[in-house]
Write an enzyme that holds these catalytic residues in place. Structure first.
Site, mmCIF file in Angstrom:
data_model
loop_
_atom_site.group_PDB
_atom_site.id
_atom_site.type_symbol
_atom_site.label_atom_id
_atom_site.label_comp_id
_atom_site.label_asym_id
_atom_site.label_seq_id
_atom_site.Cartn_x
_atom_site.Cartn_y
_atom_site.Cartn_z
ATOM 1 N N ASP A 130 -6.456 11.420 -4.998
ATOM 2 C CA ASP A 130 -7.040 10.107 -4.672
ATOM 3 C C ASP A 130 -8.194 9.655 -5.574
ATOM 4 O O ASP A 130 -9.190 9.096 -5.079
ATOM 5 C CB ASP A 130 -7.506 10.095 -3.206
ATOM 6 C CG ASP A 130 -6.377 10.378 -2.218
ATOM 7 O OD1 ASP A 130 -5.220 10.464 -2.654
ATOM 8 O OD2 ASP A 130 -6.661 10.516 -1.014
ATOM 9 N N LYS B 52 0.340 8.413 -0.299
ATOM 10 C CA LYS B 52 0.279 9.073 1.005
ATOM 11 C C LYS B 52 -0.441 8.180 2.008
ATOM 12 O O LYS B 52 -1.494 7.624 1.710
ATOM 13 C CB LYS B 52 -0.422 10.431 0.867
ATOM 14 C CG LYS B 52 -1.859 10.366 0.363
ATOM 15 C CD LYS B 52 -2.360 11.778 0.106
ATOM 16 C CE LYS B 52 -3.826 11.870 -0.179
ATOM 17 N NZ LYS B 52 -4.753 11.282 0.782
ATOM 18 N N CYS C 126 -9.789 14.131 2.298
ATOM 19 C CA CYS C 126 -8.413 14.281 1.795
ATOM 20 C C CYS C 126 -8.185 15.593 1.062
ATOM 21 O O CYS C 126 -7.090 16.155 1.125
ATOM 22 C CB CYS C 126 -8.043 13.090 0.924
ATOM 23 S SG CYS C 126 -7.896 11.584 1.907
HETATM 24 N N1 TIU Z 1 -9.223 10.277 -0.070
HETATM 25 C C1 TIU Z 1 -10.056 10.414 0.965
HETATM 26 O O1 TIU Z 1 -10.814 11.377 1.059
HETATM 27 N N2 TIU Z 1 -10.094 9.378 1.916
HETATM 28 C C2 TIU Z 1 -11.180 9.057 2.665
HETATM 29 O O2 TIU Z 1 -11.116 8.147 3.501
HETATM 30 N N3 TIU Z 1 -12.335 9.766 2.447
HETATM 31 C C3 TIU Z 1 -13.562 9.538 2.985
HETATM 32 O O3 TIU Z 1 -14.450 10.361 2.774
HETATM 33 N N4 TIU Z 1 -13.778 8.441 3.702
#
Ligand code: TIU
Length: 226
Positions: A25, A130, A163
């Site tokens: 991500d 995802k 994530c």
């Molecule tokens: N990719 C991921 O970690 N999504 C989140 O929403 N992370 C947060 O820390 N908010």
């Protein structure tokens, strides 16, 4: 067989031919101002700081012949893959699907959902979209790794305790030996990052190992030319 003797809590061994790097991500929505991360009330600066380490890890993995897989947290434009429970979370100012400065928040195809240009996937590298925090939930990742014959996973990306940790725990339960790159992962909360690294490798690597990008680079150096 390669190894990282300095990995924590003890030596991490892996066969480069059966190892994949998963970059979680590294999207504009988490790392740039005006995206999902900022909409949740976070200072995005600590995430930007890991970009050079992630780039080095991707480079070293490509040179050593590891599979490099990228993920993006995003949803279909009609939000049919976003549970209402997820949609309702977070700050009321900007929610998933709302229009922000980088397009609709966390929606596939919008500028904010794209991976940072400096970490762009190379042609042919899989990109897994995802809908959840974990990369195995409702995605083709497990099938892809089975097809590749992957047993070991190196992990990097954001955010460490959301994530990245969720994906690492999913992978650990599926039998993968996982190592998280300490300086190539970031959180909006430094104390959550530190706690995550500590809990992953506690109890004899209950979830997996951690090591620095330099330590991983040293282990990968020369593997691709063997
Ligand atoms: N990719 C991921 O970690 N999504 C989140 O929403 N992370 C947060 O820390 N908010």
């Amino acid at each position: 067989m390669a190894g990282i003797p300095a990995a924590r809590p003890f030596t991490y061994r892996f066969d480069p031919a059966a190892t994949a790097l998963i970059v979680i991500d590294m999207q504009r929505d988490f790392i740039e101002p005006g995206g999902f991360g900022a909409a949740l009330g976070n200072d995005v600066t600590p995430l930007r700081a890991i970009v050079p380490a992630v780039a080095r890890l991707i480079d070293a993995s490509r040179t050593a012949g590891l599979a490099v897989i990228h993920t993006r947290e995003c949803h279909r434009p009609d939000l049919s893959d976003c549970p209402p429970a997820k949609l309702r979370r977070g700050g009321p100012s900007l929610r998933i699907g709302d229009a922000g400065p980088m397009g609709r928040i966390l929606i596939a195809g919008e500028p904010g959902a794209e991976i940072l240009p400096e970490l762009a996937p190379a042609p042919g590298e899989p990109v897994i979209d995802k809908p959840g925090k974990g990369a195995f939930h409702a995605t083709p990742l497990a099938g892809l790794l089975a097809q590749l014959g992957t047993r070991n996973l190196l992990l990097a990306g954001v955010t460490t305790e959301v994530c990245v940790q969720t994906t690492m725990r999913e992978a650990n339960d599926r039998g993968f030996e996982c190592l998280l790159a300490e300086d190539a992962t970031g959180s909006y909360f430094p104390e959550f990052k530190a706690a995550t690294l500590a809990m992953i490798r506690a109890q004899g690597a209950i979830v997996g190992w951690t090591a620095t990008t330099a330590e991983i680079e040293e282990a990968l150096d020369g593997q691709g030319r063997a």
